[in-house]
Design a protein around this motif. Structure first.
Motif, PDB file in Angstrom:
ATOM      1  N   GLU A   1     -13.064  15.511  -6.889  1.00 47.69           N
ATOM      2  CA  GLU A   1     -12.937  14.383  -7.817  1.00 47.69           C
ATOM      3  C   GLU A   1     -11.571  14.419  -8.478  1.00 47.69           C
ATOM      4  N   SER A   2     -11.095  13.227  -8.801  1.00 44.78           N
ATOM      5  CA  SER A   2      -9.848  13.084  -9.544  1.00 44.78           C
ATOM      6  C   SER A   2     -10.096  12.154 -10.721  1.00 44.78           C
ATOM      7  N   MET A   3      -9.584  12.515 -11.880  1.00 43.09           N
ATOM      8  CA  MET A   3      -9.724  11.679 -13.072  1.00 43.09           C
ATOM      9  C   MET A   3      -8.450  10.891 -13.370  1.00 43.09           C
ATOM     10  N   ASP A   4      -7.432  11.047 -12.509  1.00 45.98           N
ATOM     11  CA  ASP A   4      -6.140  10.424 -12.787  1.00 45.98           C
ATOM     12  C   ASP A   4      -5.564   9.743 -11.547  1.00 45.98           C
ATOM     13  N   ALA A   5      -6.417   9.017 -10.819  1.00 41.45           N
ATOM     14  CA  ALA A   5      -5.999   8.206  -9.662  1.00 41.45           C
ATOM     15  C   ALA A   5      -5.351   9.036  -8.562  1.00 41.45           C
ATOM     16  N   GLY A   6      -5.754  10.303  -8.435  1.00 46.81           N
ATOM     17  CA  GLY A   6      -5.273  11.134  -7.344  1.00 46.81           C
ATOM     18  C   GLY A   6      -4.109  12.039  -7.680  1.00 46.81           C
ATOM     19  N   ALA A   7      -3.637  12.033  -8.930  1.00 48.87           N
ATOM     20  CA  ALA A   7      -2.534  12.926  -9.304  1.00 48.87           C
ATOM     21  C   ALA A   7      -2.975  14.384  -9.221  1.00 48.87           C
TER      22      ALA A   7
ATOM     23  N   TRP B   1       0.846  -1.203   0.000  1.00 47.58           N
ATOM     24  CA  TRP B   1       0.000   0.000   0.000  1.00 47.58           C
ATOM     25  C   TRP B   1       0.877   1.248   0.000  1.00 47.58           C
ATOM     26  N   GLU B   2       0.440   2.258  -0.718  1.00 49.57           N
ATOM     27  CA  GLU B   2       1.126   3.539  -0.749  1.00 49.57           C
ATOM     28  C   GLU B   2       0.121   4.670  -0.548  1.00 49.57           C
ATOM     29  N   ALA B   3       0.611   5.798  -0.029  1.00 48.36           N
ATOM     30  CA  ALA B   3      -0.250   6.969   0.157  1.00 48.36           C
ATOM     31  C   ALA B   3      -0.546   7.630  -1.182  1.00 48.36           C
ATOM     32  N   VAL B   4      -1.781   8.069  -1.347  1.00 49.81           N
ATOM     33  CA  VAL B   4      -2.218   8.769  -2.557  1.00 49.81           C
ATOM     34  C   VAL B   4      -2.250  10.268  -2.262  1.00 49.81           C
ATOM     35  N   LYS B   5      -1.795  11.063  -3.190  1.00 49.44           N
ATOM     36  CA  LYS B   5      -1.849  12.510  -3.036  1.00 49.44           C
ATOM     37  C   LYS B   5      -3.302  12.965  -2.934  1.00 49.44           C
ATOM     38  N   THR B   6      -3.588  13.823  -1.973  1.00 44.88           N
ATOM     39  CA  THR B   6      -4.925  14.403  -1.813  1.00 44.88           C
ATOM     40  C   THR B   6      -4.789  15.924  -1.792  1.00 44.88           C
ATOM     41  N   PRO B   7      -5.904  16.660  -1.902  1.00 44.16           N
ATOM     42  CA  PRO B   7      -5.804  18.128  -1.964  1.00 44.16           C
ATOM     43  C   PRO B   7      -5.022  18.711  -0.790  1.00 44.16           C
ATOM     44  N   GLU B   8      -4.078  19.571  -1.097  1.00 49.65           N
ATOM     45  CA  GLU B   8      -3.221  20.160  -0.078  1.00 49.65           C
ATOM     46  C   GLU B   8      -4.042  20.979   0.911  1.00 49.65           C
ATOM     47  N   SER B   9      -3.690  20.882   2.173  1.00 45.82           N
ATOM     48  CA  SER B   9      -4.337  21.607   3.272  1.00 45.82           C
ATOM     49  C   SER B   9      -5.723  21.069   3.614  1.00 45.82           C
ATOM     50  N   TYR B  10      -6.108  19.928   3.056  1.00 49.18           N
ATOM     51  CA  TYR B  10      -7.389  19.320   3.388  1.00 49.18           C
ATOM     52  C   TYR B  10      -7.167  17.973   4.072  1.00 49.18           C
TER      53      TYR B  10
ATOM     54  N   ASP C   1      -9.757   4.912 -12.925  1.00 43.81           N
ATOM     55  CA  ASP C   1      -8.911   5.893 -12.253  1.00 43.81           C
ATOM     56  C   ASP C   1      -9.657   7.133 -11.775  1.00 43.81           C
ATOM     57  N   LYS C   2     -10.990   7.101 -11.776  1.00 44.92           N
ATOM     58  CA  LYS C   2     -11.751   8.243 -11.255  1.00 44.92           C
ATOM     59  C   LYS C   2     -12.080   7.993  -9.788  1.00 44.92           C
ATOM     60  N   LEU C   3     -11.791   9.012  -8.955  1.00 41.49           N
ATOM     61  CA  LEU C   3     -12.006   8.926  -7.517  1.00 41.49           C
ATOM     62  C   LEU C   3     -12.834  10.101  -7.030  1.00 41.49           C
ATOM     63  N   PHE C   4     -13.611   9.863  -5.972  1.00 42.92           N
ATOM     64  CA  PHE C   4     -14.294  10.931  -5.247  1.00 42.92           C
ATOM     65  C   PHE C   4     -13.827  10.876  -3.799  1.00 42.92           C
ATOM     66  N   ILE C   5     -13.641  12.049  -3.167  1.00 40.78           N
ATOM     67  CA  ILE C   5     -13.351  12.094  -1.736  1.00 40.78           C
ATOM     68  C   ILE C   5     -14.139  13.233  -1.094  1.00 40.78           C
TER      69      ILE C   5
END
Length: 282
Positions: free
Chosen positions: A185-191, A144-153, A166-170
């Motif tokens: 939402e992310s369309m690129d697996a959290g990039a 398992w690896e950490a996925v980038k999420t919106p900064e400061s959130y 590769d579409k994600l919702f958080i």
């Protein structure tokens, strides 16, 4: 759904709100975790704590995922030890790497990529950083690896699109003291991430797109000012949303708001995908 019966066992006197998991290979087989893992092979009529699949000693464990391509490959989440995987139906469990500084949140479901069943996401608590992380595996839980999420959130909840790879919702908030959160939402697996155009002053609990039509997106939340729960619906893949109003029968008061918790759900019917279900605890 017109009538309901209590099917779980009477020994569940103290519990967290856990996830009821149905096997993708046999709809009669259910798993539930309260002080251990219980299995039912008759859709909840009877439960067995020492089922064959359960061969792991910890009491804060749960079956988090069953591989839809192989019923013997499963992932176990353990609140204090990390994530474990088995490829022999639970006879032997192996620790997944990547959990040295964090514990999995066993109250949140593992979510699976729409097109790649070996690609999974899970929420974990980093006890060094004192915040939730979004974790990802691309090999059925071995690492398992950490996925980038919106900064400061601070991420709270995550789910994969039902139909788009590769579409994600958080859902996430800027701080623990903030009463409301945001949906991204992310369309690129959290990039990269983009905030979705939903009303402020809400606590959002779940977001799902239709398995048969990715243009249909539903979001479940509570208006903090009105203290009422609403569903917001998009017909353009999440670009714009309209609130489903009182004429739909879903405009209900709530007594309290649960922050940073899995307190509401949306489900699309697995066959009749034009049918959806929603509910909020509290």
């Amino acid at each position: 759904g017109l009538t309901w019966e209590t099917t779980l066992f009477t020994e569940l006197k103290e519990s967290y709100r856990e996830i009821l998991l149905q096997s993708p290979w046999n709809s009669d087989v259910l798993y539930f975790s309260i002080n251990g893992i219980f299995e039912s092979t008759d859709r909840g009529e009877n439960w067995n704590r020492t089922c064959p699949i359960y061969n792991y000693p910890h009491n804060t464990s749960k079956i988090g995922h069953i591989n839809p391509d192989d019923p013997k490959w499963m992932i176990m989440l353990e609140r204090n030890s990390g994530a474990f995987w088995t490829e022999d139906g639970g006879q032997h469990w192996h620790p997944g790497t990547g959990y040295s500084t964090c514990n999995p949140s066993i109250s949140f479901p593992i979510t699976v990529d729409a097109k790649n069943t070996s690609k999974l996401y899970s929420i974990a608590w980093d006890f060094q950083a004192q915040r939730n992380l979004l974790k990802n595996t691309i090999n059925h839980g071995r690492h398992w690896e950490a996925v980038k999420t919106p900064e400061s959130y601070l991420v709270e909840y995550a789910t994969c699109s039902s139909s788009i790879h590769d579409k994600l919702f958080i859902t996430a908030r800027t701080g623990e003291s903030e009463d409301v959160n945001r949906v991204f939402e992310s369309m690129d697996a959290g990039a990269t991430w983009a905030e979705m155009a939903l009303p402020p002053d809400h606590v959002y609990y779940d977001i799902k797109d239709s398995p048969s039509n990715s243009d249909i997106v539903l979001v479940l939340g509570i208006d903090i000012d009105a203290m009422r729960q609403y569903i917001y619906r998009s017909t353009d893949c999440g670009v714009t949303f309209n609130r489903i109003g009182a004429d739909s029968g879903y405009d209900l008061p709530v007594k309290r708001v649960i922050k940073n918790g899995f307190a509401g759900s949306i489900y699309f019917h697995p066959v009749s995908t034009s049918i959806a279900y929603a509910g909020i605890f509290g």
